[in-house]
Design a protein around this motif. Structure first.
Motif, short mmCIF file in Angstrom:
data_model
loop_
_atom_site.label_atom_id
_atom_site.label_comp_id
_atom_site.label_asym_id
_atom_site.label_seq_id
_atom_site.Cartn_x
_atom_site.Cartn_y
_atom_site.Cartn_z
N GLY A 182 0.80 -1.22 0.00
CA GLY A 182 0.00 0.00 0.00
C GLY A 182 0.83 1.27 0.00
O GLY A 182 0.40 2.30 0.50
N VAL A 183 2.03 1.19 -0.57
CA VAL A 183 2.92 2.35 -0.63
C VAL A 183 2.69 3.07 -1.95
O VAL A 183 2.71 2.45 -3.01
N PRO A 184 2.45 4.39 -1.92
CA PRO A 184 2.23 5.11 -3.16
C PRO A 184 3.47 5.09 -4.05
O PRO A 184 4.59 5.25 -3.56
N LEU A 185 3.26 4.85 -5.34
CA LEU A 185 4.34 4.76 -6.30
C LEU A 185 4.08 5.73 -7.43
O LEU A 185 2.95 5.87 -7.89
N TYR A 186 5.14 6.41 -7.87
CA TYR A 186 5.03 7.37 -8.96
C TYR A 186 6.08 7.03 -10.00
O TYR A 186 7.25 6.84 -9.67
N VAL A 187 5.68 6.95 -11.25
CA VAL A 187 6.62 6.72 -12.34
C VAL A 187 6.98 8.08 -12.93
O VAL A 187 6.13 8.76 -13.51
N TYR A 188 8.22 8.47 -12.73
CA TYR A 188 8.72 9.76 -13.22
C TYR A 188 8.88 9.68 -14.74
O TYR A 188 9.45 8.74 -15.26
N LYS A 189 8.38 10.67 -15.44
CA LYS A 189 8.34 10.66 -16.90
C LYS A 189 9.68 11.01 -17.55
O LYS A 189 9.72 11.35 -18.71
N GLY A 190 10.75 10.91 -16.82
CA GLY A 190 12.08 11.18 -17.37
C GLY A 190 12.99 9.99 -17.17
O GLY A 190 12.59 8.95 -16.67
N THR A 191 14.23 10.16 -17.55
CA THR A 191 15.20 9.08 -17.42
C THR A 191 15.80 9.05 -16.02
O THR A 191 15.59 9.98 -15.22
N SER A 192 16.58 8.02 -15.76
CA SER A 192 17.24 7.92 -14.46
C SER A 192 18.29 9.03 -14.31
O SER A 192 18.52 9.51 -13.20
N ALA A 193 18.88 9.47 -15.42
CA ALA A 193 19.82 10.59 -15.36
C ALA A 193 19.08 11.88 -14.97
O ALA A 193 19.58 12.67 -14.16
N ASP A 194 17.88 12.08 -15.53
CA ASP A 194 17.06 13.25 -15.19
C ASP A 194 16.68 13.21 -13.71
O ASP A 194 16.71 14.24 -13.03
N LEU A 195 16.30 12.03 -13.24
CA LEU A 195 15.87 11.89 -11.84
C LEU A 195 17.03 12.18 -10.89
O LEU A 195 16.86 12.86 -9.88
N GLY A 196 18.22 11.69 -11.22
CA GLY A 196 19.39 11.96 -10.40
C GLY A 196 19.72 13.44 -10.35
O GLY A 196 19.97 14.01 -9.28
N SER A 197 19.71 14.10 -11.50
CA SER A 197 20.04 15.53 -11.53
C SER A 197 18.96 16.37 -10.85
O SER A 197 19.25 17.42 -10.29
N LEU A 198 17.72 15.89 -10.88
CA LEU A 198 16.63 16.61 -10.23
C LEU A 198 16.86 16.76 -8.72
O LEU A 198 16.53 17.78 -8.14
N ILE A 199 17.45 15.74 -8.12
CA ILE A 199 17.72 15.81 -6.68
C ILE A 199 19.16 16.22 -6.38
O ILE A 199 19.63 16.09 -5.25
N GLY A 200 19.86 16.70 -7.40
CA GLY A 200 21.20 17.24 -7.19
C GLY A 200 22.31 16.22 -7.14
O GLY A 200 23.37 16.49 -6.59
N LYS A 201 22.11 15.06 -7.72
CA LYS A 201 23.14 14.02 -7.72
C LYS A 201 23.80 13.95 -9.09
O LYS A 201 23.12 14.06 -10.11
N PRO A 202 25.11 13.75 -9.15
CA PRO A 202 25.80 13.69 -10.44
C PRO A 202 25.79 12.29 -11.07
O PRO A 202 26.65 11.97 -11.88
N PHE A 203 24.85 11.46 -10.67
CA PHE A 203 24.78 10.10 -11.20
C PHE A 203 23.32 9.71 -11.44
O PHE A 203 22.40 10.39 -10.99
N LYS A 204 23.12 8.61 -12.16
CA LYS A 204 21.78 8.14 -12.47
C LYS A 204 21.13 7.52 -11.24
O LYS A 204 21.80 6.84 -10.47
N VAL A 205 19.83 7.77 -11.08
CA VAL A 205 19.05 7.20 -9.99
C VAL A 205 17.78 6.63 -10.59
O VAL A 205 16.94 7.37 -11.09
N SER A 206 17.63 5.30 -10.53
CA SER A 206 16.46 4.69 -11.16
C SER A 206 15.28 4.61 -10.19
O SER A 206 14.13 4.64 -10.61
N VAL A 207 15.57 4.50 -8.88
CA VAL A 207 14.50 4.38 -7.88
C VAL A 207 14.85 5.22 -6.66
O VAL A 207 15.99 5.22 -6.20
N ILE A 208 13.85 5.92 -6.14
CA ILE A 208 13.99 6.68 -4.90
C ILE A 208 12.92 6.21 -3.93
O ILE A 208 11.74 6.13 -4.30
#
Length: 104
Positions: free
Chosen positions: A60-86
């Motif tokens: 019952g944990v809410p899940l959101y599929v981000y409409k960008g790539t893992s590189a976009d997701l990583g940079s969105l949170i200020g990380k210089p690497f790819k992040v596939s899951v948060i």
């Protein structure tokens, strides 16, 4: 729900809350029922995405599929690497859990 709202709240959660990065950590947190929300990049490997989605659904944990790539997701949170899951452990001052619940 707008992508801009999601991005703003995720940035706020990254600054004031507690996030865990990576698919393996997210799976472990879901198994221990410690994750409060999950964000998956659109280009995450299909087997990883399937496992995360099924465990989040069972718990019952809410899940959101981000409409960008893992590189976009990583940079969105200020990380210089790819992040596939948060995994969101603590939302801090953000409303990220509300936004994730709306996106279901």
């Amino acid at each position: 729900m707008s992508e801009a709202l999601f991005e703003r709240e995720l940035k706020a959660a990254a600054k004031s809350g507690k996030l865990s990065l990576g698919a393996r950590r997210a799976l472990k947190l879901l198994l221990k029922n410690q994750a409060k929300g999950i964000i998956v990049a659109d280009n995450a490997p299909p087997d990883v995405r399937k496992n995360i989605e099924s465990l989040a659904n069972i718990n019952g944990v809410p899940l959101y599929v981000y409409k960008g790539t893992s590189a976009d997701l990583g940079s969105l949170i200020g990380k210089p690497f790819k992040v596939s899951v948060i995994a969101v452990l603590n939302p801090g001052d953000s409303r990220i859990l509300d936004v994730l619940s709306e996106g279901r």
